[in-house]
Scaffold this active site. Sequence first.
Site, PDB file in Angstrom:
ATOM      1  N   CYS A  95       0.858  -1.191   0.000  1.00  0.00           N
ATOM      2  CA  CYS A  95       0.000   0.000   0.000  1.00  0.00           C
ATOM      3  C   CYS A  95       0.894   1.241   0.000  1.00  0.00           C
ATOM      4  O   CYS A  95       1.875   1.283   0.752  1.00  0.00           O
ATOM      5  CB  CYS A  95      -0.889  -0.010   1.243  1.00  0.00           C
ATOM      6  SG  CYS A  95      -1.987   1.406   1.365  1.00  0.00           S
ATOM      7  N   HIS A 137      -9.164  -3.522  -2.341  1.00  0.00           N
ATOM      8  CA  HIS A 137      -8.172  -2.835  -1.505  1.00  0.00           C
ATOM      9  C   HIS A 137      -8.537  -1.357  -1.397  1.00  0.00           C
ATOM     10  O   HIS A 137      -8.539  -0.780  -0.292  1.00  0.00           O
ATOM     11  CB  HIS A 137      -6.782  -3.029  -2.139  1.00  0.00           C
ATOM     12  CG  HIS A 137      -5.665  -2.274  -1.483  1.00  0.00           C
ATOM     13  ND1 HIS A 137      -4.551  -2.896  -0.960  1.00  0.00           N
ATOM     14  CD2 HIS A 137      -5.464  -0.937  -1.272  1.00  0.00           C
ATOM     15  CE1 HIS A 137      -3.738  -1.986  -0.446  1.00  0.00           C
ATOM     16  NE2 HIS A 137      -4.257  -0.783  -0.634  1.00  0.00           N
ATOM     17  N   GLU A 138      -8.880  -0.728  -2.544  1.00  0.00           N
ATOM     18  CA  GLU A 138      -9.177   0.710  -2.537  1.00  0.00           C
ATOM     19  C   GLU A 138     -10.502   1.004  -1.826  1.00  0.00           C
ATOM     20  O   GLU A 138     -10.613   2.006  -1.112  1.00  0.00           O
ATOM     21  CB  GLU A 138      -9.199   1.260  -3.964  1.00  0.00           C
ATOM     22  CG  GLU A 138      -7.906   1.058  -4.757  1.00  0.00           C
ATOM     23  CD  GLU A 138      -6.639   1.454  -4.012  1.00  0.00           C
ATOM     24  OE1 GLU A 138      -6.701   2.350  -3.143  1.00  0.00           O
ATOM     25  OE2 GLU A 138      -5.578   0.854  -4.282  1.00  0.00           O
ATOM     26  N   HIS A 141     -10.073   1.248   1.765  1.00  0.00           N
ATOM     27  CA  HIS A 141      -9.595   2.581   2.184  1.00  0.00           C
ATOM     28  C   HIS A 141     -10.768   3.523   2.444  1.00  0.00           C
ATOM     29  O   HIS A 141     -10.708   4.350   3.360  1.00  0.00           O
ATOM     30  CB  HIS A 141      -8.707   3.195   1.099  1.00  0.00           C
ATOM     31  CG  HIS A 141      -7.268   2.784   1.163  1.00  0.00           C
ATOM     32  ND1 HIS A 141      -6.470   3.020   2.256  1.00  0.00           N
ATOM     33  CD2 HIS A 141      -6.479   2.160   0.248  1.00  0.00           C
ATOM     34  CE1 HIS A 141      -5.245   2.564   2.008  1.00  0.00           C
ATOM     35  NE2 HIS A 141      -5.219   2.033   0.808  1.00  0.00           N
TER      36      HIS A 141
END
Length: 178
Positions: A95, A137-138, A141
Amino acid sequence: MRGMEDLFIVKYPAPVLRRPAARIAAVDEQVRERARAMFAAMYRDKGVGLAAPQVDWSARLFVMNPSGEPGDEHAYENPEITWRSKEKAKASEGCLSLPDVNGKVERPVKIRLSAQDLEGKAVEVDLDGFPARVAQHEIDHLDGVLIIDRFSMAEKSVIEPRLREMREEAAAGAKPRK
Ligand code: CO
């Protein structure tokens, strides 16, 4: 608002990385400009995806280019995962907000994503394999979730010294200089 050149990527343990991001009310020219700046920052730091909280903007937007090819740029606003495959896979992830931290993360192999594109138009896409992994993954966030939260207990203990170092660096940087 910062210019395109100096959009910097915030690092762990910045609080903005832990805050659930707010929905984007309207996809306007300012949003488009920021998305373009995010692509530039992502390429500069050799990433394949970048979420708005990583540039200190607590908004539900992420950009990605999973293949690195010019035609593979995607920006999604207000993304929702509406379907996940039962099949899951583990793969190593890093990341841009966690330099020198890598570990295995298990995620569904395929997802269906509902979002808005940079024109504000509703889009639905099916993602499979690496692009699905990047998108998940994003989207993590946008919910304040980091890869370290998804590491095994063993991996967490391996990376803890590095995380402690980053917390200490951040605390030292926040102190007024003598
Ligand atoms: Co990340």
